[in-house]
Design an enzyme around this catalytic site. Structure first.
Site, short mmCIF file in Angstrom:
data_model
loop_
_atom_site.label_atom_id
_atom_site.label_comp_id
_atom_site.label_asym_id
_atom_site.label_seq_id
_atom_site.Cartn_x
_atom_site.Cartn_y
_atom_site.Cartn_z
CD GLU A 41 3.26 -18.96 29.52
OE1 GLU A 41 2.12 -18.99 30.01
OE2 GLU A 41 4.27 -18.62 30.18
CG HIS A 58 -0.59 -21.55 32.10
ND1 HIS A 58 -1.02 -21.76 33.38
CD2 HIS A 58 0.69 -21.07 32.22
CE1 HIS A 58 -0.06 -21.42 34.25
NE2 HIS A 58 1.00 -21.00 33.56
#
Ligand code: ZN
Length: 503
Positions: free
Chosen positions: A268, A271
């Site tokens: 994550e 991202h």
């Protein structure tokens, strides 16, 4: 009206729609992390209202009038310019939104909000029957969406457009087939290796509070600013880009599994880096956004795997991990730890899958989604088809639906057509990483001394800061010097796993 003033008005409208989307994003983050179960109905109505407002604005005929003014103006003369890109992307979004009835958009938002809750309940109970009526609703709504959008050869193509503009199911099927043909022999070779990692060391006791501390420390050391982001926990890891200065990473921890929480954070984080690296001046405009979902996944997979599962990364971070988890890691060598986090064995869980078998998990989902959309597969038959897919591609079968078809939240969230972006992301990550290593020189030495800034700057310079001025594939080609090619991933896997397993 002059073209510059029409263009200004279009951008202002885009920025307001982006604010509406970010409000929905925040509501979804809250729904998946903190909202009490009984708030689901009300949250569904909130999301439906926001989706409806967004749709009304996105389909306002005024947008069409403004586009007519700017499209024939000087602004589009240089196709590679920022205004030309914005105008192209606004036209595309407007045309797509106009094809969707308002009622369908609102119903999707309402259903998806409730379906996510029911998916979590079904998963906890390992009972697909709880989720089935919701999956039926989602599939039905997605089929209606595909019909409304239109497509050349099959309904699934219409959904792919949302994530990978231009991608087609038939072409993806070809890519998966050639990848599978090269992955299976590699998996077989590894299975016959004489060396094998000790994975029990990763299943010792890892207190959750310490995992959180270690995860936050590592994310900060890699360049994540906790004044502009946070880390929370949920059933399934995800990332939420609320807006500039507010990037949220969500993971899950289990106290007898080191990898689940930690690599979830790294994924994550990748991202988050992409969103943070976009040009803040262009925030809220279409050309200022990330170029495509597959490219977004490439950033996540690059930090999770190429960086986070490298020996050099752990040369730097293992001593700190050993201090944090003294009882569990003090006796573990760098070689054993690095080998263990790269155990390669066909497994049932996508998120926990190793880099070699991962794309076969995606292949199973791709085949199922495609059949669900065409109507060849009924939602009620998903568990059996899922198990058959795992038997065929990975040679194993889940014991129940929680470790089978209920493991991912995507379908409950309405994300049908998303899964192939993970494989595209893996291919792009390997290609980008190879190029970065070629240009930056000794990446391993940098990692070993804790210096990750050169790699992050390279990614910002080549990918992030460009936003969506050009299509993702062109951006990849400009950054790496070649079009998307699965050879990069295969070379990376053969090199890394060949050395680890001595095969
Ligand atoms: Zn991801």
């Amino acid at each position: 009206m002059t073209a510059p003033s029409a263009y200004e008005e279009l951008l202002r409208r885009c920025r307001e729609e982006s604010l509406l989307s970010s409000i929905a994003e925040l509501l979804e983050w809250d729904e998946l992390t903190h909202m009490p179960e009984e708030g689901a109905e009300h949250r569904g109505r909130q999301q439906a209202l926001l989706a409806g407002l967004h749709h009304q604005r996105a389909t306002d005929p005024r947008v069409g009038d403004l586009l007519d003014v700017v499209e024939s103006s000087e602004l589009t003369r240089d196709a590679a310019s920022l205004p030309a890109a914005n105008i192209r992307l606004i036209r595309r979004a407007y045309s797509r939104a106009r094809r969707l009835p308002q009622a369908l958009v609102e119903e999707q938002a309402r259903v998806v909000s409730l379906a996510q809750q029911e998916w979590a309940v079904a998963r906890a109970a390992a009972d697909f029957r709880i989720f089935l009526p919701w999956l039926e609703k989602v599939v039905h709504l997605k089929q209606a969406e595909a019909q409304a959008q239109g497509y050349d050869s099959e309904p699934y193509d219409a959904l792919l457009e949302d994530y990978e503009p231009g991608a087609r199911a038939a072409q993806l099927a070809g890519m998966f087939a050639s990848l599978r043909d090269e992955l299976l022999p590699l998996i077989d070779t590894i299975a016959g290796a004489r060396r094998w990692p000790r994975t029990d060391i990763l299943k010792r006791n890892f207190p959750i509070e310490q995992q959180r501390l270690f995860g936050e420390e590592t994310a900060a050391a890699l360049g994540f600013d906790f004044n502009a982001g946070r880390l929370d926990t949920t059933v399934h890891p995800f990332f939420s880009a609320v807006g500039p200065g507010d990037c949220r990473i969500v993971t899950r921890f289990s106290d007898n599994d080191f990898c689940d929480g930690f690599f979830g954070i790294l994924h994550e984080l990748g991202h988050a880096f992409y969103e943070i690296g976009l040009d803040p001046e262009q925030h809220g405009t279409p050309a200022g956004e990330a170029a495509a979902v597959g490219l977004h996944e490439s950033q996540a997979r690059l930090w999770e795997n190429a960086v986070g599962r490298s020996r050099a990364f752990w040369r730097h971070f293992l001593p700190r991990a050993q201090q944090t988890f003294q009882a569990s890691l003090a006796d573990v060598s760098l070689e054993d730890f690095h080998f263990a986090i790269n155990v390669c064995v066909p497994s049932l869980n996508r998120v926990r899958a190793d880099e070699v078998t991962y794309n076969l998990h995606i292949l199973v989902r791709f085949e199922l989604e495609r059949a669900l959309m065409s109507g060849d597969l009924k939602p009620a038959d998903v568990p059996a088809a899922w198990n058959e897919g795992y038997r065929r591609h990975l040679g194993i079968v889940p014991a129940d639906d929680a470790e089978g078809c209920l493991q991912d939240g995507h379908w409950g969230a309405g994300l049908i057509g998303y899964f192939p972006t993970y494989t595209l992301g893996n291919l792009m990550a390997a290609q980008l990483f190879a190029r970065a290593a070629g240009e930056l020189g000794e990446l391993e030495e940098m990692f070993a001394r804790g210096d990750f800034a050169p790699l992050l700057s390279w990614l910002r310079e080549r990918i992030h800061r460009h936003g969506h001025v050009q299509p993702a594939n062109d951006l990849l080609e400009a950054a790496t010097g070649s079009p998307l090619d699965h050879g990069f991933l295969m070379r990376y896997l053969r090199g890394k796993f060949g050395e680890l397993y001595d095969v």
